[in-house]
Motif scaffolding. Structure first.
Motif, short mmCIF file in Angstrom:
data_model
loop_
_atom_site.label_atom_id
_atom_site.label_comp_id
_atom_site.label_asym_id
_atom_site.label_seq_id
_atom_site.Cartn_x
_atom_site.Cartn_y
_atom_site.Cartn_z
N UNK A 1 32.38 -34.00 48.73
CA UNK A 1 33.84 -34.08 48.86
C UNK A 1 34.50 -32.89 48.18
N UNK A 2 35.50 -32.32 48.85
CA UNK A 2 36.15 -31.12 48.35
C UNK A 2 36.71 -31.25 46.95
N UNK A 3 37.25 -32.43 46.61
CA UNK A 3 37.86 -32.58 45.28
C UNK A 3 36.83 -32.47 44.17
N UNK A 4 35.56 -32.73 44.47
CA UNK A 4 34.51 -32.63 43.45
C UNK A 4 34.31 -31.17 43.03
N UNK A 5 34.56 -30.25 43.93
CA UNK A 5 34.33 -28.82 43.66
C UNK A 5 35.45 -28.20 42.84
#
Length: 200
Positions: free
Chosen positions: A62-66
Motif C-alpha cells: 500500500x502506498x501509504x506504507x512507503x
C-alpha cells in the motif's frame, strides 16, 4: 480489476516457493491490479501473489506504507478534505489515487541491518497477531511492471511489511517465526474456529 479470494492457512500452497516472473505483459499488469484491489478490500497493507493462489514472485505494498510520518499525516488530511469538498465529484479520491501502491516483481533483500520487534498479523492467518523480530533497515532490489530495475532502502514499518510479504514468496508465514509453543496454541485455536464453521 477483480477482488480475489485470499488463500488461508493451512492450505498447503502457502508453503511453496513462488517462481520468478519472466514475462512482463498485460497478464502481469492485470495480476498486479487484482492484487491491489484485493489488498485494499481486505483491508491490508501488503499482499503477495501466492496469497491469491498465483505462485509468482510478485508483491504489492500500500502506498501509504512507503511514506514517512509527515507524508502520511498530509495524506490523511488531504483524504479528509477531499471527503468534505463540493458535491462534484460525488466521492472522494480513493487511497490508491492519493498514494499509489508499490508493485515489486522478483524482489530480493540484498542488505539488512538492525532489529525491530513489533506486532504482525496476516490476511492469510485468521484471528492471530503476535510480535515478530525483523530487520530495521533493508535494501531491496526488484523490477517494476515494465521490467525496469528498482533499488531502494526501506526502514521501520515499510521494511517490516516488505519482509513479511517476501516471506510469502518463499513459503514462509509469520507464524513460522514464532516459538513452537505459540504456533501449537494457534493451531489449536484455528482447529476450533474451523470446527465451528463446519457446524450447520
Amino acid at each position: 480489476m477483480a477482488i480475489q479470494p485470499i488463500v488461508q492457512f493451512p492450505v498447503p500452497s502457502l508453503k511453496s516457493r513462488a517462481k520468478p516472473v519472466s514475462e512482463f505483459n498485460d497478464e502481469l499488469r492485470r495480476l498486479a491490479l487484482d492484487m491491489i484491489e484485493t489488498m485494499h478490500a481486505a483491508p491490508g497493507v501488503g499482499l503477495a501473489a501466492p496469497q491469491i493462489g498465483v505462485p509468482l514472485r510478485v508483491v504489492v505494498i500500500a502506498g501509504r506504507v512507503t511514506l514517512d510520518e509527515e507524508q502520511r499525516a498530509a495524506l490523511a488530511q488531504e483524504h479528509g478534505e477531499a471527503g468534505e469538498a463540493a458535491p462534484s465529484p460525488p466521492s472522494p479520491p480513493s487511497e490508491e489515487e492519493l498514494a499509489p501502491s508499490l508493485v515489486l516483481i522478483n524482489p530480493e533483500i540484498v542488505e539488512a541491518e538492525g532489529q525491530q520487534v513489533d506486532e504482525e498479523g496476516c490476511l492469510s492467518v485468521r484471528e492471530y497477531a503476535t510480535n515478530v523480530k525483523r530487520f530495521a533497515r533493508i535494501r531491496v532490489k526488484a523490477q517494476d511492471l515494465s521490467g525496469q530495475p528498482l533499488d531502494f532502502v526501506a526502514e521501520d514499518f515499510f521494511a517490516r511489511v516488505i519482509q513479511h510479504e517476501l516471506d510469502h514468496l518463499d513459503g514462509t508465514l509469520f507464524i513460522d517465526r514464532i516459538s513452537p509453543l505459540k504456533r501449537t496454541l494457534y493451531r489449536k485455536k484455528l482447529k476450533k474456529i474451523m470446527q465451528a464453521e463446519e457446524k450447520p
